[in-house]
Enzyme design. Structure first.
Site, PDB file in Angstrom:
ATOM      1  N   ASP A   1      15.690   4.767  69.242  1.00  0.00           N
ATOM      2  CA  ASP A   1      15.998   6.173  69.523  1.00  0.00           C
ATOM      3  C   ASP A   1      15.710   7.049  68.309  1.00  0.00           C
ATOM      4  O   ASP A   1      15.915   8.261  68.361  1.00  0.00           O
ATOM      5  CB  ASP A   1      17.463   6.316  69.945  1.00  0.00           C
ATOM      6  CG  ASP A   1      17.579   6.903  71.343  1.00  0.00           C
ATOM      7  OD1 ASP A   1      16.531   7.130  71.986  1.00  0.00           O
ATOM      8  OD2 ASP A   1      18.722   7.128  71.799  1.00  0.00           O
TER       9      ASP A   1
ATOM     10  N   ASP B   1      29.831   1.322  77.370  1.00  0.00           N
ATOM     11  CA  ASP B   1      30.177  -0.045  77.731  1.00  0.00           C
ATOM     12  C   ASP B   1      31.358  -0.083  78.696  1.00  0.00           C
ATOM     13  O   ASP B   1      31.305  -0.722  79.742  1.00  0.00           O
ATOM     14  CB  ASP B   1      30.458  -0.881  76.478  1.00  0.00           C
ATOM     15  CG  ASP B   1      31.215  -0.125  75.398  1.00  0.00           C
ATOM     16  OD1 ASP B   1      31.780   0.937  75.717  1.00  0.00           O
ATOM     17  OD2 ASP B   1      31.257  -0.601  74.253  1.00  0.00           O
TER      18      ASP B   1
END
Lengths: 737, 470
Positions: free
Chosen positions: A116, A260
């Site tokens: 990223d 998550d």
């Protein structure tokens, strides 16, 4: 640890039930009889904090009611697996270690780096290591967006995920993929283990070989406990996931920075199962200082608020009751910041003003509070199965309380002002002093309040002597928590090591420049940039050195220069501990070292440390152990030559020694009752010692085989053994320096 | 100098020096207290062979405390009598130090000694010439010898030490008749540590034998009168359970709280629990009888056992609050901080206790000025011993008559005890059981108020009115 349904387990559950009943009575009594009507805000603040503490405890008991222990299943054959490594701005050397280890994972797979940060260096690294590189054009939705981009470019049936600093072991996929024979299994999660035990999150007692890590309780008990309720959750790394399940929920959850947890909630809500496999399959870097710890917890806290308010598992369809309870337990932790603030603020307020949150602090109050509190501590400790460490948890709560309060502010802040930060790993993360300002405030305010109240008491300006005494003790306790955090944060702030030195005992041959002789010594810790060498005889600091590091199955030649040296003398023998930095180590050699360090050395040294303590119930219910009386062993780290059957000799290290025996680390295996004579190398001299093999342990590693051999010295010359012990004692002192 | 400061052993002298300072510097904090006067007078009467009217009613034998305190009084007056208790108190601190040191270690011994001395009760009772400190010293000394005997293992010497300890425990028991409540628990503890036979032969039998001899042969042995006296006190000072619990623990709750921390001491937690239990009998006596009288003095005996347990607690807190830091300085900081809190708590209690009873010096001055030898004084309290002691040398023939006796008349309507010259009315304190208001018909006609004294006390105000014959 096995969680058998034993008598001890049943007793501790009974204790938890009893504790819950006592707590409920206590809270009822507090609410109906003790709230001070003249200090409503203070009274309700404390009462609310106590209710919150009870709620957290009840949820904890529920979660860890019956932790599950699982063993790996036979791996499924022929499945396609992609390993995703999302990265943003982690240092390349950290990423390199991870990628090297990914390449060594035995199960056929493809490794994909999801960058990223669009960094050319990462692209080159991937090209060099023949790893797929992906960088997305848009950088929205943080890590979840990055992972979803990876999903779009993957055809694999299973996705493994590691943070950039998590170095996987070669059998990672083999250990987890067998669980997927259950067609409804969405993911198998392994614990995140951290090897840098000098981090901010660790507390180590080297003497007792005990290490406490802040996340131990979560990974050792809470996750196995959640597993029982089919609520083990994905923690963003060290997991293997079913592609089909992820597709079923539209990829990784993007509505929270803790993707998550959100992903886990969604998967469970869709009826997918999860598994927690409690074996260390990867080693990462824990937050080294307060700054990365703070950034990490801001992210977690913010994620917690986001899930709590936007996708609250209590109201999402499809979750079972127990899953809702488990998620609630994981979601309310940011509230802890406010709860702790109340606990830290009440003593100074009472000491300054004399206003109590309860009607009276008298014997009646103590008779209710002390049994409730003592029982709660006892039950928590037992239900934590030796991983709790209440005091340490309290210490870290002190470290986090302001951070969690801050997260609510961040959550309420308009999104455009927020910036996603990854947890910084490596040397650059130094904790700025402002981060310890809340703790320093608690310390200063508490101490001033104590002095203020005590002075007033001495001069009889106040007459609430017992209230002052109790609140002074409480404030002192808070001060202790604050000091511990500040002290540790400062200590870490000035720790300028480039990398965590992994303790080991590796034979090293060295040659000082201009000298033709090769000498043998032992490296007692090493990194891929340097090592610490324990040698008999001084090594001149100014001269360069040629080093041959004897690893299992390989030898690495490097040059090094000394950066520091300490010495002690034992009779005529000089012992020296020197630190070396490698001067011309090639990338290949560094990679070789890196593999050895993270696949073997880390595993070995962490196995030597215990992460749990024996609880009272375990002590009481377990059968008394029969201890074999053993002589006190001295840590030695002395190099030896071991004769080979077919001639010549190999290298080994005496790890510890006593008058009755010693422990030999070597690459050669022995038979029990075999006679052996090894030559202990003491500089240019050798001292031979005879012995008989008593027991042999193997690390069962194909790539880095190592044998630990216990050798009985009853037939050896006592003078020789005493001589070696006297040197070993000096070496032990030197190692402690 | 450096050696003196670095040697732990020397700290005990500093602690004792502090004890001497805190007590001696303010030894004249109040006029003679009624119990002091009672004991001193009793001792003088006993030694001079006179009739000892208080002896059969006293809740401690005349043979120990009254005798030695009256001797000290003969030498140094009230200061001498109080000075004696200061010395006994310091010796008791030393006993506690030795006990804790023997049971645990030097550091715990020092902390225990400091805690004991820092409590408000200890310095207060050290400078009050009552039997409390004498009994405490004997109890502490006896317990110390028991511990020395236990810690020195089997053998003849150990048995003799145990015998000596038992004899001293017996002496403590007759010094104050409340002390025997500690004897059974101590015997059980000795049995647990030294075995049944040793305890029976060297401790239980000697104590029982001495007790029997004392009961049957000692002058003014504790017979029915003593029980009557104890019952009266219990009835007079009977209060509700909540109040007695609050009042009892007000003095020792902090010590108990600290000793609970001692339970969690890694090495000596079990000993802390045992000491905690040994400290309980006197507390239980007060809780069960709900007798408020002298609670704040009697808890001193609990402290003898609690101090070592609380010292373990302080040590534990030092380690706990420093979060088990390897830094010794940090541990010492927290240990010292807890001691300072305890000290402050003690100083507050000491100040409170010092102003617990009215300082009757103005009244003594009044009689010194206005009285005369042969005067008759009616009192509605039981504090006549104060005046007998304070004014006895000046007015040896003065008579102090209790108000319940003063206005009794014969068949002809004459007062049996004759007419009084003064009436002392202490309705709000010593005389609250027989307030003068109930006798106003006698007082108003023949007497006029001469002085009205006001006293500011820790718990409020009280006053005394003195009436003189019109």
């Amino acid at each position: 640890m096995k969680f058998e349904d034993s008598k001890a387990e049943r007793f501790r559950r009974l204790t938890a039930v009893f504790s819950v009943l006592v707590t409920l009575y206590y809270l009822y009594w507090r609410g109906t009889e003790t709230l001070n009507p003249n200090a409503i805000v203070l009274a309700w603040a404390l009462y609310g904090a106590e209710i919150f503490a009870a709620l957290v405890t009840f949820l904890f008991y529920f979660t860890v009611w019956k932790p599950v222990s699982r063993s790996s299943k036979e791996p499924l054959i022929g499945k396609t697996v992609d390993i995703f490594i999302p990265t943003l701005d982690e240092e390349l050397n950290i990423l390199r270690k991870t990628l090297l280890a990914c390449n060594n994972i035995k199960y056929p797979h493809r490794t994909v780096v999801l960058d990223d940060g669009d960094r050319p260096g990462v692209r080159s690294l991937c090209e060099e290591l023949k790893i797929t590189y992906l960088a997305r054009p848009e950088h929205d939705n943080a890590k979840a967006g990055n992972l979803n981009y990876g999903l779009e470019h993957s055809e694999a049936e299973f996705i493994g995920i590691f943070d950039a600093d998590h170095v996987p072991l070669p059998h990672f996929i083999d250990a987890l993929i067998g669980y997927f024979e259950d067609e409804k299994l969405a993911f198998a999660q392994a614990p995140q283990e951290f090897y840098n035990i000098d981090s901010f999150q660790h507390r180590v007692d080297h003497k007792k070989k005990y290490v406490w890590a802040e996340q131990n309780l979560f990974y050792s008990i809470i996750q196995p406990g959640r597993d029982h309720w089919n609520a083990a959750y994905f923690v963003g790394s060290c997991a293997l996931m079913r592609r089909k399940a992820l597709d079923n929920i539209g990829g990784f959850g993007v509505k929270s920075v803790t993707e998550d947890m959100l992903t886990s909630v969604k998967l469970h809500a869709k009826g997918w199962n999860s598994v927690y496999h409690n074996e260390h399959l990867a080693y990462g870097i824990a937050a080294e200082t307060l700054l990365p710890f703070h950034i990490q917890r801001v992210r977690w806290g913010l994620g917690g608020w986001q899930v709590f308010f936007k996708s609250n598992p209590l109201f999402i369809r499809g979750l079972s009751f127990s899953q809702r309870i488990c998620y609630l337990a994981s979601l309310i932790y940011p509230f802890e910041g406010f709860q702790k603030l109340v606990f830290y603020a009440i003593p100074p307020i009472t000491l300054f003003t004399g206003i109590l949150p309860m009607r009276a602090m008298d014997i009646n109050y103590l008779l209710h509070f002390v049994p409730y509190y003592a029982l709660s501590l006892f039950a928590f400790n037992e239900m934590g199965r030796g991983f709790g460490g209440v005091l340490m948890l309290e210490e870290f709560s002190m470290g986090k309380f302001a951070t969690y309060i801050k997260t609510l502010g961040v959550f309420l802040m308009p999104k455009r002002f927020r910036r996603f930060k990854v947890t910084p790993k490596g040397v650059s993360s130094l904790a700025p002093y402002r981060l310890i300002a809340p703790q320093v405030t608690v310390i200063i305010v508490s101490l001033i309040a104590i002095v203020w109240a005590l002075v007033q008491l001495v001069f009889q300006l106040r007459s609430d002597e017992f209230i002052i005494a109790v609140n002074s003790l409480w404030a002192l306790y808070n001060t202790g928590l604050g000091i511990a955090i500040v002290q540790y944060a400062r200590q870490k702030l000035f720790q300028r090591r480039s990398d965590f030195r992994i303790p080991d005992s590796v034979p090293v041959l060295y040659r000082i420049a201009d000298d033709i002789n090769l000498r043998l010594a032992v490296a007692n810790n090493l990194t891929k940039e340097g090592l610490s060498l324990l040698s008999v005889g001084m090594i001149p600091e100014e001269k360069p050195l040629e080093l041959e590091i004897v690893l299992p199955n390989s030898m690495i030649k490097v040059s090094g220069s000394s950066i520091h040296a300490e010495k002690v003398t034992s009779g005529k023998i000089e012992l020296c501990r020197s630190g070396f930095t490698f001067t011309d180590v090639s990338v290949e050699k560094q990679d070789m070292l890196s593999r050895y360090l993270y696949e073997s050395a880390v595993v070995k040294f962490l196995k030597e440390y215990s992460t749990r303590y024996e609880t009272y119930v375990e002590k009481s219910f377990s059968k008394p152990r029969e201890y074999k009386k053993r002589a006190n062993r001295t840590l030695a780290y002395l190099p030896v030559l071991i004769p080979e059957k077919e001639g010549g000799s190999s290298f080994g290290v005496i790890k510890d020694i006593s008058s009755s025996g010693y422990l030999l680390a070597s690459q050669r295996s022995f038979e029990v009752d075999e006679d052996i004579t090894v030559a202990t190398v003491l500089g240019s001299k050798t001292v031979s010692i005879k012995g008989r093999i008593a027991r042999v342990f193997s690390n069962e590693s194909d790539d880095y085989p190592l044998f630990l051999t216990g050798i009985d010295l009853s037939e050896s010359q006592p003078e020789d053994v005493d001589h070696i012990i006297s040197i070993a004692e000096k070496a032990e002192n030197l190692l402690k320096l | 100098m450096k050696d003196i400061l670095t040697s732990k052993k020397n700290y005990i002298w500093l602690i004792l020096l502090y004890g001497l300072f805190i007590t001696a510097v303010n030894i004249d904090f109040t006029a003679v207290f009624v119990d002091e006067a009672f004991h001193i007078n009793m001792g003088h009467q006993f030694l001079s062979g006179d009739l000892c009217p208080g002896c059969p009613f006293a809740t401690g034998s005349v043979l120990i405390h009254p005798v030695i305190v009256s001797l000290a009084d003969s030498i140094g007056g009230l200061r001498g009598a109080r000075g004696l208790n200061i010395l006994l108190g310091l010796a008791l601190v030393m006993c506690i130090y030795v006990t804790a040191k023997k049971m645990f270690d030097e550091k715990t011994g020092l902390i225990a000694a400091a805690l004991f001395l820092f409590s408000g009760q200890t310095p207060y009772l050290m400078k009050l010439a009552t039997y409390d400190m004498t009994a405490a010293f004997l109890l502490g000394c006896g317990f110390m010898l028991v511990i020395i005997s236990i810690e020195s293992g089997p053998g003849r010497k150990s048995c003799l030490i145990l015998l000596a300890g038992s004899v001293i425990l017996f002496l403590a028991s007759i010094t104050k008749y409340l002390i025997p409540v500690f004897i059974p628990p101590i015997l059980i503890y000795t049995w647990y540590r030294k075995g049944f036979v040793s305890t029976l032969v060297w401790s239980a039998i000697p104590i029982l034998a001495l007790a029997a001899l004392f009961y049957f042969f000692a002058p003014y042995a504790p017979h029915a009168e003593v029980m009557g006296q104890i019952r009266d006190v219990q009835v007079e000072s009977h209060i509700s359970f909540t109040r007695i619990a609050d009042w009892t623990f007000r003095w020792i709750s902090l010590a108990y709280l600290l000793s609970v921390f001692g339970f969690f001491h890694e090495k000596h937690g079990k000993s802390a629990v045992i000491l905690f239990l040994l400290s309980l009998p006197i507390v239980l006596v007060h809780l069960l009888t709900r007798a408020e009288q002298s609670v704040n003095k009697n808890v001193l005996y609990s402290l003898i056992f609690l101090a070592p347990a609380a010292a373990l607690g302080v040590d534990r807190i030092g380690s706990l609050f420093s979060m088990r830091s390897p830094s010794r300085a940090l541990r010492h900081f927290f240990t010292a901080a807890v001691l300072i809190v305890f000290w402050t708590y003690g100083i507050y209690n000491l100040r409170w206790l010092e102003k617990q009873y009215p300082d009757v010096r103005p009244m003594i001055d009044f009689f010194d000025r206005e009285g005369f030898d042969g005067m008759k004084v009616i009192m509605n309290g039981w504090d006549s011993d104060i005046y007998i002691y304070s004014l006895g040398s000046k007015y040896p023939n003065a008579k102090y008559i209790h108000i319940t006796e003063a206005f009794k008349t014969d068949d002809d309507g004459n007062y049996i005890n004759g007419s009084a010259d003064f009436i002392v009315c202490e309705d709000n304190y010593y005389g609250k059981m027989n307030p003068c208001s109930e006798y106003s018909e006698f007082i108003d006609d023949d007497y006029k108020m001469m002085e009205h004294f006001l006293f500011e006390l820790s718990w409020g105000r009280t006053d005394t009115r003195i009436f003189g014959r019109r």
